[in-house]
Design an enzyme around this catalytic site. Sequence first.
Site, PDB file in Angstrom:
ATOM      1  N   LYS A  12       0.845  -1.215   0.000  1.00 36.21           N
ATOM      2  CA  LYS A  12       0.000   0.000   0.000  1.00 36.21           C
ATOM      3  C   LYS A  12       0.869   1.249   0.000  1.00 36.21           C
ATOM      4  O   LYS A  12       2.046   1.213   0.387  1.00 36.21           O
ATOM      5  CB  LYS A  12      -0.932   0.038   1.211  1.00 36.21           C
ATOM      6  CG  LYS A  12      -0.241   0.065   2.594  1.00 36.21           C
ATOM      7  CD  LYS A  12       0.063   1.456   3.144  1.00 36.21           C
ATOM      8  CE  LYS A  12       0.761   1.400   4.505  1.00 36.21           C
ATOM      9  NZ  LYS A  12       1.592   2.503   4.864  1.00 36.21           N
ATOM     10  N   PRO A  96       9.322  -3.427  -0.918  1.00 38.65           N
ATOM     11  CA  PRO A  96      10.470  -3.046  -0.097  1.00 38.65           C
ATOM     12  C   PRO A  96      10.179  -3.264   1.396  1.00 38.65           C
ATOM     13  O   PRO A  96       9.056  -3.062   1.848  1.00 38.65           O
ATOM     14  CB  PRO A  96      10.652  -1.559  -0.412  1.00 38.65           C
ATOM     15  CG  PRO A  96      10.021  -1.356  -1.747  1.00 38.65           C
ATOM     16  CD  PRO A  96       8.898  -2.350  -1.834  1.00 38.65           C
ATOM     17  N   VAL A  97      11.205  -3.705   2.114  1.00 40.08           N
ATOM     18  CA  VAL A  97      11.046  -4.050   3.538  1.00 40.08           C
ATOM     19  C   VAL A  97      11.326  -2.823   4.413  1.00 40.08           C
ATOM     20  O   VAL A  97      12.226  -2.036   4.119  1.00 40.08           O
ATOM     21  CB  VAL A  97      12.024  -5.195   3.903  1.00 40.08           C
ATOM     22  CG1 VAL A  97      12.013  -5.486   5.394  1.00 40.08           C
ATOM     23  CG2 VAL A  97      11.670  -6.452   3.113  1.00 40.08           C
ATOM     24  N   ALA A  98      10.561  -2.691   5.484  1.00 43.55           N
ATOM     25  CA  ALA A  98      10.699  -1.562   6.424  1.00 43.55           C
ATOM     26  C   ALA A  98      10.711  -0.250   5.647  1.00 43.55           C
ATOM     27  O   ALA A  98      11.623   0.563   5.778  1.00 43.55           O
ATOM     28  CB  ALA A  98      11.956  -1.718   7.272  1.00 43.55           C
ATOM     29  N   GLY A 100       7.483   1.549   4.737  1.00 41.71           N
ATOM     30  CA  GLY A 100       6.244   2.320   4.768  1.00 41.71           C
ATOM     31  C   GLY A 100       5.204   1.816   3.788  1.00 41.71           C
ATOM     32  O   GLY A 100       4.242   2.509   3.462  1.00 41.71           O
ATOM     33  N   MET A 101       5.376   0.554   3.325  1.00 40.78           N
ATOM     34  CA  MET A 101       4.409  -0.005   2.369  1.00 40.78           C
ATOM     35  C   MET A 101       3.645  -1.206   2.938  1.00 40.78           C
ATOM     36  O   MET A 101       2.957  -1.920   2.213  1.00 40.78           O
ATOM     37  CB  MET A 101       5.119  -0.408   1.073  1.00 40.78           C
ATOM     38  CG  MET A 101       5.693   0.799   0.344  1.00 40.78           C
ATOM     39  SD  MET A 101       6.192   0.375  -1.319  1.00 40.78           S
ATOM     40  CE  MET A 101       4.616   0.043  -2.096  1.00 40.78           C
ATOM     41  N   GLY A 104       5.011  -6.495   5.453  1.00 44.78           N
ATOM     42  CA  GLY A 104       4.821  -7.579   6.416  1.00 44.78           C
ATOM     43  C   GLY A 104       3.343  -7.791   6.727  1.00 44.78           C
ATOM     44  O   GLY A 104       2.870  -8.935   6.821  1.00 44.78           O
ATOM     45  N   SER A 105       2.612  -6.703   6.853  1.00 39.57           N
ATOM     46  CA  SER A 105       1.171  -6.800   7.139  1.00 39.57           C
ATOM     47  C   SER A 105       0.423  -7.426   5.965  1.00 39.57           C
ATOM     48  O   SER A 105      -0.513  -8.215   6.160  1.00 39.57           O
ATOM     49  CB  SER A 105       0.580  -5.404   7.409  1.00 39.57           C
ATOM     50  OG  SER A 105       1.253  -4.788   8.466  1.00 39.57           O
ATOM     51  N   ASP A 138      -2.226  -2.579  10.688  1.00 36.06           N
ATOM     52  CA  ASP A 138      -2.514  -2.437   9.249  1.00 36.06           C
ATOM     53  C   ASP A 138      -3.088  -3.716   8.623  1.00 36.06           C
ATOM     54  O   ASP A 138      -3.473  -3.715   7.454  1.00 36.06           O
ATOM     55  CB  ASP A 138      -1.223  -2.085   8.478  1.00 36.06           C
ATOM     56  CG  ASP A 138      -0.814  -0.637   8.665  1.00 36.06           C
ATOM     57  OD1 ASP A 138      -1.654   0.167   9.122  1.00 36.06           O
ATOM     58  OD2 ASP A 138       0.348  -0.315   8.361  1.00 36.06           O
TER      59      ASP A 138
HETATM   60  P1  ATP Z   1       4.465  -0.281   7.691  1.00 35.96           P
HETATM   61  O1  ATP Z   1       4.150   0.398   6.417  1.00 35.96           O
HETATM   62  O2  ATP Z   1       3.292  -1.052   8.275  1.00 35.96           O
HETATM   63  O3  ATP Z   1       5.185   0.573   8.677  1.00 35.96           O
HETATM   64  P2  ATP Z   1       6.912  -1.364   6.867  1.00 35.96           P
HETATM   65  O4  ATP Z   1       6.952  -1.311   5.384  1.00 35.96           O
HETATM   66  O5  ATP Z   1       7.559  -0.225   7.574  1.00 35.96           O
HETATM   67  O6  ATP Z   1       5.438  -1.502   7.336  1.00 35.96           O
HETATM   68  P3  ATP Z   1       7.639  -4.151   6.925  1.00 35.96           P
HETATM   69  O7  ATP Z   1       8.245  -4.287   5.579  1.00 35.96           O
HETATM   70  O8  ATP Z   1       6.304  -4.735   7.115  1.00 35.96           O
HETATM   71  O9  ATP Z   1       7.623  -2.641   7.402  1.00 35.96           O
HETATM   72  O10 ATP Z   1       8.679  -4.790   7.955  1.00 35.96           O
HETATM   73  C1  ATP Z   1       9.142  -4.171   9.118  1.00 35.96           C
HETATM   74  C2  ATP Z   1      10.010  -5.168   9.890  1.00 35.96           C
HETATM   75  O11 ATP Z   1       9.275  -6.353  10.166  1.00 35.96           O
HETATM   76  C3  ATP Z   1      11.235  -5.593   9.129  1.00 35.96           C
HETATM   77  O12 ATP Z   1      12.369  -5.005   9.712  1.00 35.96           O
HETATM   78  C4  ATP Z   1      11.283  -7.105   9.199  1.00 35.96           C
HETATM   79  O13 ATP Z   1      12.435  -7.599   9.829  1.00 35.96           O
HETATM   80  C5  ATP Z   1      10.067  -7.519  10.001  1.00 35.96           C
HETATM   81  N1  ATP Z   1       9.243  -8.503   9.257  1.00 35.96           N
HETATM   82  C6  ATP Z   1       8.629  -9.572   9.806  1.00 35.96           C
HETATM   83  N2  ATP Z   1       7.940 -10.255   8.892  1.00 35.96           N
HETATM   84  C7  ATP Z   1       8.112  -9.633   7.725  1.00 35.96           C
HETATM   85  C8  ATP Z   1       7.637  -9.903   6.399  1.00 35.96           C
HETATM   86  N3  ATP Z   1       6.867 -10.960   6.115  1.00 35.96           N
HETATM   87  N4  ATP Z   1       7.997  -9.028   5.441  1.00 35.96           N
HETATM   88  C9  ATP Z   1       8.768  -7.960   5.737  1.00 35.96           C
HETATM   89  N5  ATP Z   1       9.253  -7.686   6.957  1.00 35.96           N
HETATM   90  C10 ATP Z   1       8.933  -8.514   7.950  1.00 35.96           C
END
Ligand code: ATP
Length: 302
Positions: A12, A96-98, A100-101, A104-105, A138
């Site tokens: 998202k 992308p991880v961590a 803002g998208m 994980g949720s 989320d």
């Molecule tokens: P939001 O937009 O809800 O803040 P985000 O994009 O900041 O989410 P995520 O990518 O969901 O963050 O991941 C945040 C942290 O959660 C990561 O540092 C990772 O180690 C941990 N994590 C646990 N499970 C997952 C997963 N399935 N995918 C990504 N990260 C995960």
Amino acid sequence: MITHLRLKAYGKINLGLDVTGLREDGYHEVRMVMQTVGLHDRIELYRCQKPGIRLETNLYYLPVNEQNLAYKAAKLLMDEFSIQEGLAIHLRKFIPVAAGMAGGSADAASVLFGVNRMFGLGLTVKELMERGVKLGADIPYCLMRGTALAEGIGEKLTALPPMPQCQVLIAKPGISVSTKTVYKALDETELRPQDHPDIDGLVDAISAGSLPQIAGRLGNVLELVTASRYPVIYQLRDAMREYGAVGAMMSGSGPTVFGIFTNPRGAQAAYEYLRYGAGSSMARQVYLTNLYNRGSGARHQD
Ligand code: ATP
């Protein structure tokens, strides 16, 4: 009997994000306008005889145990329904991880959907949302998807009319931002009234189906906090605007920046500039995608 399921977990962006208060339990009260995009992770679930959950992922740095939201989501339902069989989860990350998208949720939401279906648990989407919110604010939205207003801690959802289709350029700089740190910094920041986005105006623009009005009302109160520490966020935003984005902004707590384009050529040129050209030093991951507006239900499946 279902032995294999293929799922797509969509990311998202936030068209609007305002923080309106801090609760006693430490959670922030928010008003967010959420929009699902086409960029997605791929998840495959396999039913196995050997009990337990086994998770594999293409990213070596992600946990493959209970720390992973996909694992947690499967465990929550399998424990509640005393499922004796095993489950293998293959997770291929593209969101992308961590960043803002809500990657994980989104994974957790798709696994809740998939486990419910694979083991015939008979839970409604609403019942899945009630369980999902225990793992992350989320997750209910990631089950619902589309264009929505999220209030409370993000779990009180109102569906909005679908945002008009457009192209979305996504660029994540090579920095990691902790959501916790951003909210803490926000708590220590004196905000002026004009720092808060006009969420009601944005909702009106969406109801009117006007892309220029929506683009003019994008706003994220967290951008101030994250971008003041990482100027690359404003640089990416400005680069997207120069290439013709009708609006560009940081998503969630960042650092991902997205740009909305109505001109596919401009979007493609901006993509190439950030992916391969002189702008590539600003972004580690770049994707050109569009909106995903098909809602929840069976479409978690491939
Ligand atoms: P939001 O937009 O809800 O803040 P985000 O994009 O900041 O989410 P995520 O990518 O969901 O963050 O991941 C945040 C942290 O959660 C990561 O540092 C990772 O180690 C941990 N994590 C646990 N499970 C997952 C997963 N399935 N995918 C990504 N990260 C995960």
